[in-house]
Design an enzyme around this catalytic site. Structure first.
Site, PDB file in Angstrom:
ATOM      1  N   TYR A  59     -22.705   5.917   8.884  1.00 41.03           N
ATOM      2  CA  TYR A  59     -23.450   5.961   7.623  1.00 41.03           C
ATOM      3  C   TYR A  59     -24.924   6.102   7.935  1.00 41.03           C
ATOM      4  CZ  TYR A  59     -22.035   5.695   2.806  1.00 41.03           C
ATOM      5  OH  TYR A  59     -21.649   6.032   1.539  1.00 41.03           O
ATOM      6  N   GLU A  61     -27.926   6.842   5.421  1.00 36.76           N
ATOM      7  CA  GLU A  61     -28.784   7.198   4.279  1.00 36.76           C
ATOM      8  C   GLU A  61     -30.227   7.216   4.742  1.00 36.76           C
ATOM      9  OE1 GLU A  61     -26.484   5.432   0.347  1.00 36.76           O
ATOM     10  OE2 GLU A  61     -28.145   4.336   1.219  1.00 36.76           O
ATOM     11  N   ASP A 205     -32.568  31.992  -2.849  1.00 37.76           N
ATOM     12  CA  ASP A 205     -31.249  31.441  -2.524  1.00 37.76           C
ATOM     13  C   ASP A 205     -30.594  32.404  -1.536  1.00 37.76           C
ATOM     14  OD1 ASP A 205     -28.818  30.319  -2.299  1.00 37.76           O
ATOM     15  OD2 ASP A 205     -28.275  30.410  -4.422  1.00 37.76           O
ATOM     16  N   THR A 231     -26.855  28.379   2.951  1.00 40.95           N
ATOM     17  CA  THR A 231     -25.667  27.716   3.478  1.00 40.95           C
ATOM     18  C   THR A 231     -25.708  27.862   5.000  1.00 40.95           C
ATOM     19  OG1 THR A 231     -24.350  29.739   3.418  1.00 40.95           O
ATOM     20  CG2 THR A 231     -24.243  28.328   1.469  1.00 40.95           C
ATOM     21  N   LYS A 234     -21.852  30.745   6.301  1.00 38.55           N
ATOM     22  CA  LYS A 234     -21.502  32.146   6.024  1.00 38.55           C
ATOM     23  C   LYS A 234     -21.810  32.966   7.293  1.00 38.55           C
ATOM     24  CE  LYS A 234     -21.692  31.336   1.081  1.00 38.55           C
ATOM     25  NZ  LYS A 234     -22.346  31.544  -0.222  1.00 38.55           N
ATOM     26  N   ARG A 240     -19.519  24.068   7.329  1.00 39.22           N
ATOM     27  CA  ARG A 240     -19.666  24.180   5.884  1.00 39.22           C
ATOM     28  C   ARG A 240     -20.792  23.244   5.439  1.00 39.22           C
ATOM     29  NH1 ARG A 240     -17.036  26.702   2.542  1.00 39.22           N
ATOM     30  NH2 ARG A 240     -16.083  27.684   4.340  1.00 39.22           N
TER      31      ARG A 240
HETATM   32  C1  LIG Z   1     -22.373  30.712  -1.319  1.00 44.06           C
HETATM   33  C2  LIG Z   1     -23.526  30.612  -2.239  1.00 44.06           C
HETATM   34  C3  LIG Z   1     -23.949  29.384  -2.776  1.00 44.06           C
HETATM   35  C4  LIG Z   1     -23.155  28.108  -2.696  1.00 44.06           C
HETATM   36  O1  LIG Z   1     -22.683  27.652  -1.537  1.00 44.06           O
HETATM   37  P1  LIG Z   1     -21.552  26.500  -1.548  1.00 44.06           P
HETATM   38  O2  LIG Z   1     -21.651  25.943  -0.179  1.00 44.06           O
HETATM   39  O3  LIG Z   1     -20.257  27.160  -1.878  1.00 44.06           O
HETATM   40  O4  LIG Z   1     -21.924  25.503  -2.591  1.00 44.06           O
HETATM   41  C5  LIG Z   1     -25.091  29.357  -3.533  1.00 44.06           C
HETATM   42  N1  LIG Z   1     -25.790  30.467  -3.771  1.00 44.06           N
HETATM   43  C6  LIG Z   1     -25.418  31.665  -3.301  1.00 44.06           C
HETATM   44  C7  LIG Z   1     -26.251  32.861  -3.607  1.00 44.06           C
HETATM   45  C8  LIG Z   1     -24.275  31.778  -2.524  1.00 44.06           C
HETATM   46  O5  LIG Z   1     -23.884  32.974  -2.080  1.00 44.06           O
END
Ligand SMILES: *Cc1c(COP(=O)(O)O)cnc(C)c1O
Length: 412
Positions: A59, A61, A205, A231, A234, A240
Site C-alpha cells: 500500500y 498512498e 490526450d 496510456t 498501447k 495497462r
Molecule cells: C485508450 C484511450 C483512453 C483511455 O484509456 P483507458 O486506459 O482505456 O482508460 C483515453 N483517451 C484516448 C484518446 C484513448 O485512445
C-alpha cells in the site's frame, strides 16, 4: 514462490486449475489469432514479471518520500525511477505515473484544471473522440459542457477552421486534442495557437501515439500542451495504465488531482512495470520498432486500399488506420464478425459523416511479433478474403494460423 511470469501459470495450475485454464486459453488465443486491435500490444516478459511481483502487496498512498503508509522506502525507489525515466524519455518537466488508466489520467487532468460546468472543446465522439471527451455516458459529458469539433468530410482531416471558429465562439476553459481513431499526426502547434488566442488550457490526450512519440516516430505534444495524458499499454508496450506529463508550474495541481482527489493507493507493481517499459522505450531497438510500426501501418493501409477498402484519409502517419468495407459490399459489423470467425481480431469504429460502421486496426502488436511490410500485404489479402468469404472462414482461419505460427509473441 517464483515471481516470473511463465511459472505463475504453473503455480496456478496446482492451486486453481479452473483459473489456470483461463490463463492458458487466453495465451493460446493471443498466439493463434491475428491481433489487430489498435490499442493492444504484447508487453515484454520483463514488464509482465514486474506486474506479477510482490510489489502488488504494497500500500503506498501519496508520493515518494511523503506516503501515508509505513514501509514504502523500497517501492519509493520504483516510483522515482518511473518518474525520472518518463521525464527523460519525453523531455517533460514533470511526470505523474500513478493514474490507473488513460481515462483516470484524463479525469485527473480535468480535475486539476477545470470546475464542473466549464466549457471544453474536444474532437466530437462521432469523429473519433474518446468517451472522456464528452460522452453523455461518461463523467466528462455529465460534469462539463463539451463542444465538439470534427473532421472534414472529404479529407477526413481535423477541420482547423472549425476548431478556431468554435474556440472563438465558446471561449472554452480547455481544448482537448487526441483521438481513438485519428490516423494522422495532430498539429499541436496549431492547437497551442488557438488555445493561446482564447486563453484556454491545451490538454493533449496522447493515449494512442505516445509510444510513437517515445520512439521518435511521431511529433511530441509535450512542448505544446499544458498537460499531456497518456496510456502506457498501447504502442508504448508497457503495463495497462495511465500517465500525465506537464510543466513544473502545474506539477502540484496534477499530483493532487491524481491523489488524493481521484485515486487512492498507487499500484506499485504497475508503476514498477511502467519503469521497466520506459527504460525499454528509451532504447534504439524501441525507436526502430516504433518506425517499423508506422511503416507496417502504411503498408497495411496500401494493401487494404488495393483490395477495395475505403481507407480514411487515404492512409496513415501512425500505427492505426480506419477503413470502410462498404465497397466490398459488407458493413463494418458484419465484417468484424466474419473476421473474428477467421481468427482476425479488430474493432469496429464510427465513421464520421455517415451512419455506417467502419473497421479500426493497428500494427503495434503484429510489429512486436516481428512482422514486416511483406506480412502486412499478406494480412491485407487475408482481410479481404475474410470479409468476403462468409462461407470460407475455415480456409482463411487456416492461413491466419499458419502466418502467426511463424511469429510467436513470446518465443519459447
Ligand atoms: C485508450 C484511450 C483512453 C483511455 O484509456 P483507458 O486506459 O482505456 O482508460 C483515453 N483517451 C484516448 C484518446 C484513448 O485512445
Amino acid at each position: 514462490m517464483s515471481v516470473t511470469h511463465a511459472p505463475a501459470v504453473d503455480v496456478l495450475r496446482h492451486q486453481d486449475p479452473e483459473l489456470a485454464e483461463v490463463l492458458l486459453a487466453e495465451r493460446h488465443r493471443q498466439s493463434t489469432t491475428l491481433q489487430l486491435v489498435a490499442a493492444e500490444n504484447f508487453a515484454s516478459p520483463a514488464v509482465l514479471a514486474a506486474l506479477g511481483s510482490p510489489l502488488a502487496n504494497k500500500y503506498a498512498e501519496g508520493y515518494p518520500g511523503a506516503r501515508h503508509h509505513g514501509g514504502c522506502e523500497i517501492v519509493d525507489v520504483a516510483e522515482t525511477l518511473a518518474v525520472e525515466r518518463a521525464r527523460a524519455l519525453f523531455g517533460a518537466e514533470h511526470a505523474n505515473v500513478q493514474s490507473h488508466s488513460g481515462s483516470s489520467a484524463v479525469l485527473a487532468a480535468y480535475a486539476a484544471l477545470l470546475r464542473p460546468g466549464d466549457t471544453v472543446l474536444a474532437l466530437g465522439l462521432p469523429h473519433g473522440g474518446h468517451l472522456t471527451h464528452g460522452s453523455p455516458a461518461n463523467f466528462s459529458g455529465r460534469w462539463f459542457d463539451f463542444v465538439g469539433y470534427g473532421v472534414e468530410a472529404e479529407s477526413g482531416l481535423v477541420d482547423h477552421d472549425q476548431v478556431r471558429a468554435l474556440a472563438r465562439a465558446h471561449r472554452p476553459k480547455a481544448i482537448v486534442c487526441g483521438s481513438i481513431a485519428y490516423p494522422r499526426h495532430l498539429d499541436y502547434a496549431f492547437f497551442r495557437e488557438v488555445a493561446d488566442e482564447v486563453g484556454a488550457y491545451l490538454i493533449a490526450d496522447a493515449a494512442h501515439p505516445i509510444g510513437l512519440v517515445a520512439g521518435k516516430a511521431a511529433p511530441s505534444p509535450v512542448p505544446y500542451a499544458d498537460v499531456v495524458c497518456a496510456t502506457t499499454h498501447k504502442v508504448l508496450r508497457g503495463p495497462r495504465g495511465g500517465m500525465i506529463l506537464c510543466g513544473s508550474g502545474l506539477a502540484e495541481r496534477i499530483d493532487r488531482a491524481v491523489f488524493p482527489f481521484t485515486q487512492g493507493g498507487a499500484q506499485m507493481h504497475t508503476i514498477a512495470a511502467k519503469a521497466v517499459a520506459f527504460a525499454e522505450a528509451a532504447t534504439p531497438a524501441f525507436a526502430a520498432y516504433a518506425h517499423q510500426v508506422v511503416a507496417n501501418a502504411r503498408a497495411l493501409a496500401a494493401a487494404l486500399a488495393a483490395e477495395g477498402f475505403a481507407v480514411t484519409t487515404g492512409g496513415t502517419d501512425t500505427h492505426l488506420l480506419t477503413c470502410d468495407p462498404a465497397p466490398l459490399g459488407v458493413d463494418g459489423r458484419t465484417a468484424r464478425g466474419r473476421l473474428a470467425a477467421a481468427g482476425i481480431v479488430l474493432d469496429c469504429c464510427v465513421l464520421p459523416h455517415g451512419d455506417a460502421r467502419g473497421l479500426r486496426l493497428g500494427t503495434a502488436a503484429v510489429t512486436t511479433q516481428g512482422m514486416g511490410e511483406g506480412e502486412m500485404r499478406t494480412i491485407g489479402g487475408l482481410l479481404a478474403q475474410g470479409v468476403l468469404g462468409a462461407g470460407e472462414a475455415g480456409a482463411t482461419r487456416a492461413r491466419v494460423r499458419e502466418l502467426v505460427a511463424g511469429f510467436p509473441p513470446y518465443p519459447g
